[in-house]
Structures are given as structure tokens and as C-alpha cells.
Motif scaffolding. Structure first.
Motif, PDB file in Angstrom:
ATOM      1  N   VAL A 128      39.243  44.484  31.507  1.00 19.46           N
ATOM      2  CA  VAL A 128      38.795  44.582  32.902  1.00 19.46           C
ATOM      3  C   VAL A 128      38.127  43.280  33.328  1.00 19.46           C
ATOM      4  O   VAL A 128      38.320  42.796  34.456  1.00 19.46           O
ATOM      5  N   LEU A 129      37.331  42.680  32.431  1.00 27.39           N
ATOM      6  CA  LEU A 129      36.674  41.412  32.750  1.00 27.39           C
ATOM      7  C   LEU A 129      37.697  40.302  32.966  1.00 27.39           C
ATOM      8  O   LEU A 129      37.581  39.511  33.912  1.00 27.39           O
ATOM      9  N   VAL A 130      38.708  40.249  32.099  1.00 23.48           N
ATOM     10  CA  VAL A 130      39.748  39.226  32.247  1.00 23.48           C
ATOM     11  C   VAL A 130      40.513  39.448  33.548  1.00 23.48           C
ATOM     12  O   VAL A 130      40.763  38.505  34.319  1.00 23.48           O
ATOM     13  N   LEU A 131      40.878  40.690  33.792  1.00 22.66           N
ATOM     14  CA  LEU A 131      41.618  41.036  35.011  1.00 22.66           C
ATOM     15  C   LEU A 131      40.824  40.664  36.256  1.00 22.66           C
ATOM     16  O   LEU A 131      41.392  40.258  37.274  1.00 22.66           O
ATOM     17  N   GLY A 132      39.496  40.787  36.170  1.00 31.05           N
ATOM     18  CA  GLY A 132      38.653  40.524  37.326  1.00 31.05           C
ATOM     19  C   GLY A 132      38.681  39.083  37.797  1.00 31.05           C
ATOM     20  O   GLY A 132      38.266  38.798  38.923  1.00 31.05           O
ATOM     21  N   PHE A 133      39.161  38.174  36.955  1.00 33.95           N
ATOM     22  CA  PHE A 133      39.215  36.760  37.334  1.00 33.95           C
ATOM     23  C   PHE A 133      40.581  36.350  37.864  1.00 33.95           C
ATOM     24  O   PHE A 133      40.809  35.166  38.135  1.00 33.95           O
ATOM     25  N   ASP A 134      41.502  37.316  38.013  1.00 37.56           N
ATOM     26  CA  ASP A 134      42.787  36.984  38.623  1.00 37.56           C
ATOM     27  C   ASP A 134      42.578  36.748  40.121  1.00 37.56           C
ATOM     28  O   ASP A 134      41.772  37.433  40.750  1.00 37.56           O
TER      29      ASP A 134
END
Length: 295
Positions: A128-134
Motif C-alpha cells: 500500500v505504501l509503494v502504491l501510494g507513491f504512484d
């Protein structure tokens, strides 16, 4: 599973994935909280034959389940879908309710899980954290927060539901709709405007989204799922349900103009991979347990 059962669960995934697309179309014209209330109204009439009056002991848990799984989950879910402007990120982030449910079950139900399950939970949350930086997520960070709150509400309702026994699952869905529709309408009246104008000027496509959410996603999808749950462990079915966000992402790219970046793909793979691992561990634990006595 038999091929027919595999076909049924594939149908459920397709129906639920299409619901993201049809709901997004409706939300162009209808306020999200009003849309959430409108999708629940037909359920009350359609599911009335299965609704039996709950006992005094069932009411407290039923009320919590209805507010969490009905009012908060649906209200925040459609609000996030409208704010996001894409189908990919809401469809993936919603799956975080599974690791959230796992953590809440450990904290409040005293369930025991091993380090492998904790690894799956950690990978999902990191995803979720990685996805949040898209970029498509960074354009609407408020939508990500709303969807996480929606997933958390669903997790709380799911954990509470485990102690709610003696109710027909389809009848309980009707009671959830009946209890949740009032708070949703009140929430909508307090925070949204031009309700009557939106209803009277909504296009047939907008009403198709309401009908699909109520009839296809809720009545058909959940009825088929409850039918399968009676024949297979939930831990066996959960991995197949991960096809829902995959189909939703594909529909978003094909029909909604979504252009996910590499962070969304990587983060999405981490979220779904972690959920898949949690489901596999649950299935392994279920196989080690003795068969429950038939009631």
C-alpha cells in the motif's frame, strides 16, 4: 473444486470487477453517499423473504456489522472511487481489508498466527505504501485515505460478524441494508447537495450502475458466494477472489483511461501477493484442524 464451482467463482469476480466500472460511471452524476443509499434500497425488498427478526442477543453485533459493513464501508468506498478518478488503486487498496482483518482477529479474537502469516500482512501493508507513491494515486491522496478507512471498516465488521451466529447469511445482508440505509441518507443530507436534482436528471447509465450494484454485485454475487461457502472453506475461495482487482484494473485500462505506473503495479503485486499468502496459510491451518461436528 469442480469446474462448475470454478466457473461460478470466476463469474463472481467478473461481476464484482464490473461493479467498479459501472459505479464509477454512476458517480459522475450521483453523489457517492446518495448512490450508496440507493443501492441498498432494492436489497431490502428483494431480501425480505429471508429476513427473520433477530434475537435480543444478536442486535448489538448486527448493528455494529450494519454500520461498519453497510454505512461506513459503502459510503467511504464510493466516496473514494469518485475522488480517485481511476479504478485501479481503489480496487487494489480495498483488498487490504484482509490483512487488517487478520490483525484485528489476533488482537480481539485471540487468534494465533505464525511468522509466515505476519510476513504476508507486512508485505501487503508495504505494498500500500509503494502504491501510494504512484502518480495516479498522488494526484488524489485523499481517495487513498478514504479507501483505507473503508477497508478498515469492512475489517471491523468482518471480525464482529464472526460472533454473530444463527442468522441466514442472505437474510443478514437484508438487515445490514435496512439498518445502514438510514445513516447513509442522513450522512448524505448533511454533507451533499442537490439530491432531488441529481435523482431526477440521472441518465439511464447512472441508474444502470445502481441496478448493477444492487442486483448483480450484491444479490447475485453474494448469493453465489454464500452458496460456495456452504460447500468449500473460505480459505479455499479467497485466493480466487484476488482475480476481482485484476479484472478491475484491466477494465480501468480498457474503458476508463487508467494509465497505472510501475509503482502501482509493484505495490499492487505486493498487496495481492501478501493477501494470497495469508489465504494459503489460512487454508493450511484449516487442513490441520479436525473436522467440525455436523450440527
Amino acid at each position: 473444486m469442480p469446474r462448475l464451482h470454478l466457473l461460478l467463482i470466476l463469474t463472481i469476480c467478473v461481476v464484482w470487477a464490473i461493479n467498479f466500472l459501472t459505479s464509477a460511471i454512476s458517480l459522475r452524476e450521483l453523489p457517492p453517499l446518495l448512490f450508496a443509499a440507493l443501492r441498498l434500497l432494492p436489497l431490502i425488498l428483494l431480501l425480505l423473504p429471508w429476513m427473520r427478526w433477530p434475537t435480543c442477543a444478536q442486535w448489538p453485533r448486527l448493528a455494529v456489522v450494519a454500520l461498519c459493513n453497510g454505512a461506513l464501508h459503502f459510503g467511504l468506498n464510493f466516496w473514494a472511487l469518485k475522488e480517485a478518478g481511476n479504478l485501479a488503486s481503489p480496487a487494489i487498496v480495498l483488498q487490504s481489508y484482509i490483512p487488517m482483518t487478520t490483525v484485528l482477529a489476533v488482537l480481539f479474537l485471540r487468534e494465533k498466527i505464525g511468522w509466515r502469516t505476519w510476513t504476508g500482512v507486512s508485505v501487503s501493508f508495504a505494498g500500500v505504501l509503494v502504491l501510494g507513491f504512484d502518480p495516479i494515486v498522488l494526484d488524489a491522496p485523499f481517495a487513498l485515505m478514504l479507501m483505507l478507512l473503508s477497508a478498515f471498516s469492512l475489517a471491523v465488521g468482518t471480525v464482529t460478524m464472526r460472533g454473530l451466529t444463527g442468522m441466514h447469511p442472505i437474510g443478514m445482508q437484508g438487515w445490514v441494508a435496512l439498518i445502514a440505509v438510514g445513516p447513509l441518507l442522513a450522512w448524505s443530507l448533511l454533507s451533499e447537495q442537490n439530491h432531488w436534482l441529481a435523482i431526477t436528471q440521472a441518465s439511464p447509465m447512472a441508474w444502470l450502475g445502481v441496478a448493477w450494484a444492487a442486483l448483480a454485485a450484491s444479490v447475485l454475487g453474494h448469493s453465489l458466494f454464500y452458496w460456495l461457502v456452504q460447500r468449500h472453506p473460505v480459505s479455499t475461495l479467497t485466493p480466487y477472489l484476488l482475480l476481482t482487482p485484476v479484472f478491475a484494473v484491466a477494465l480501468g485500462i480498457a474503458f476508463w483511461g487508467d494509465r497505472p505506473g510501475p509503482r502501482l503495479y509493484i505495490g499492487g503485486a505486493m498487496v495481492l501477493g501478501g493477501v494470497f499468502f495469508i489465504a494459503l496459510r489460512a487454508r493450511t491451518r484449516a487442513r490441520k484442524l479436525p473436522e467440525p461436528a455436523e450440527i
